[in-house]
Design a protein around this motif. Structure first.
Motif, PDB file in Angstrom:
ATOM      1  N   ARG A 166     -14.279 -45.865 -20.108  1.00 20.07           N
ATOM      2  CA  ARG A 166     -13.295 -44.835 -20.874  1.00 20.07           C
ATOM      3  C   ARG A 166     -12.050 -44.770 -20.235  1.00 20.07           C
ATOM      4  O   ARG A 166     -11.117 -44.917 -20.769  1.00 20.07           O
ATOM      5  CB  ARG A 166     -13.921 -43.576 -21.194  1.00 20.07           C
ATOM      6  N   VAL A 167     -12.136 -44.231 -19.026  1.00 19.19           N
ATOM      7  CA  VAL A 167     -10.805 -44.298 -18.072  1.00 19.19           C
ATOM      8  C   VAL A 167      -9.863 -45.605 -18.124  1.00 19.19           C
ATOM      9  O   VAL A 167      -8.745 -45.715 -18.619  1.00 19.19           O
ATOM     10  CB  VAL A 167     -11.015 -43.739 -16.723  1.00 19.19           C
ATOM     11  N   GLN A 168     -10.763 -46.470 -17.779  1.00 18.17           N
ATOM     12  CA  GLN A 168      -9.806 -48.050 -18.080  1.00 18.17           C
ATOM     13  C   GLN A 168      -9.390 -48.183 -19.377  1.00 18.17           C
ATOM     14  O   GLN A 168      -8.092 -48.629 -19.565  1.00 18.17           O
ATOM     15  CB  GLN A 168     -10.801 -49.040 -17.578  1.00 18.17           C
ATOM     16  N   GLN A 169     -10.241 -47.889 -20.302  1.00 16.19           N
ATOM     17  CA  GLN A 169      -9.657 -48.189 -21.771  1.00 16.19           C
ATOM     18  C   GLN A 169      -8.609 -47.234 -22.070  1.00 16.19           C
ATOM     19  O   GLN A 169      -7.411 -47.840 -22.709  1.00 16.19           O
ATOM     20  CB  GLN A 169     -10.733 -47.671 -22.550  1.00 16.19           C
ATOM     21  N   HIS A 170      -8.538 -45.890 -21.730  1.00 20.02           N
ATOM     22  CA  HIS A 170      -7.539 -45.054 -21.946  1.00 20.02           C
ATOM     23  C   HIS A 170      -6.035 -45.421 -21.108  1.00 20.02           C
ATOM     24  O   HIS A 170      -4.928 -45.445 -21.419  1.00 20.02           O
ATOM     25  CB  HIS A 170      -7.757 -43.745 -21.641  1.00 20.02           C
ATOM     26  N   GLN A 171      -6.313 -46.097 -19.942  1.00 18.07           N
ATOM     27  CA  GLN A 171      -5.446 -46.384 -19.027  1.00 18.07           C
ATOM     28  C   GLN A 171      -4.548 -47.590 -19.762  1.00 18.07           C
ATOM     29  O   GLN A 171      -3.224 -47.891 -19.801  1.00 18.07           O
ATOM     30  CB  GLN A 171      -5.671 -47.202 -17.669  1.00 18.07           C
TER      31      GLN A 171
END
Length: 78
Positions: free
Chosen positions: A47-52
């Motif tokens: 999720r963090v990579q997606q949001h980044q």
């Protein structure tokens, strides 16, 4: 100056061409949005990579011209 929903969608789609993007103005003030973004490029990413990836697409506008953006990201369902 606040951003409009069309500009947010355009910037995300330029960076993530296969994305399906839905933007909602949460407060009617052009400053607080929610975005749902579905892209195959998110598959296998946290999720963090997606949001980044979304934050990169907005090229530094988040926190400046765009005060708040609640993100919901995912890969397409099978």
């Amino acid at each position: 100056m606040p951003m409009n929903a069309g500009d947010i969608e355009r910037m995300i789609k330029e960076a993530i061409p296969d994305a399906t993007v839905t933007i909602r103005d949460l407060a009617g003030d052009g400053d607080h949005y929610a975005a749902e973004i579905v892209s195959e490029s998110f598959r296998g990413k946290t999720r963090v990579q997606q949001h980044q990836a979304v934050n990169r697409a907005l090229k530094g506008k988040l926190g400046d011209e765009l005060h708040a953006l609640a993100l919901q990201t995912s890969a397409p369902k099978d």
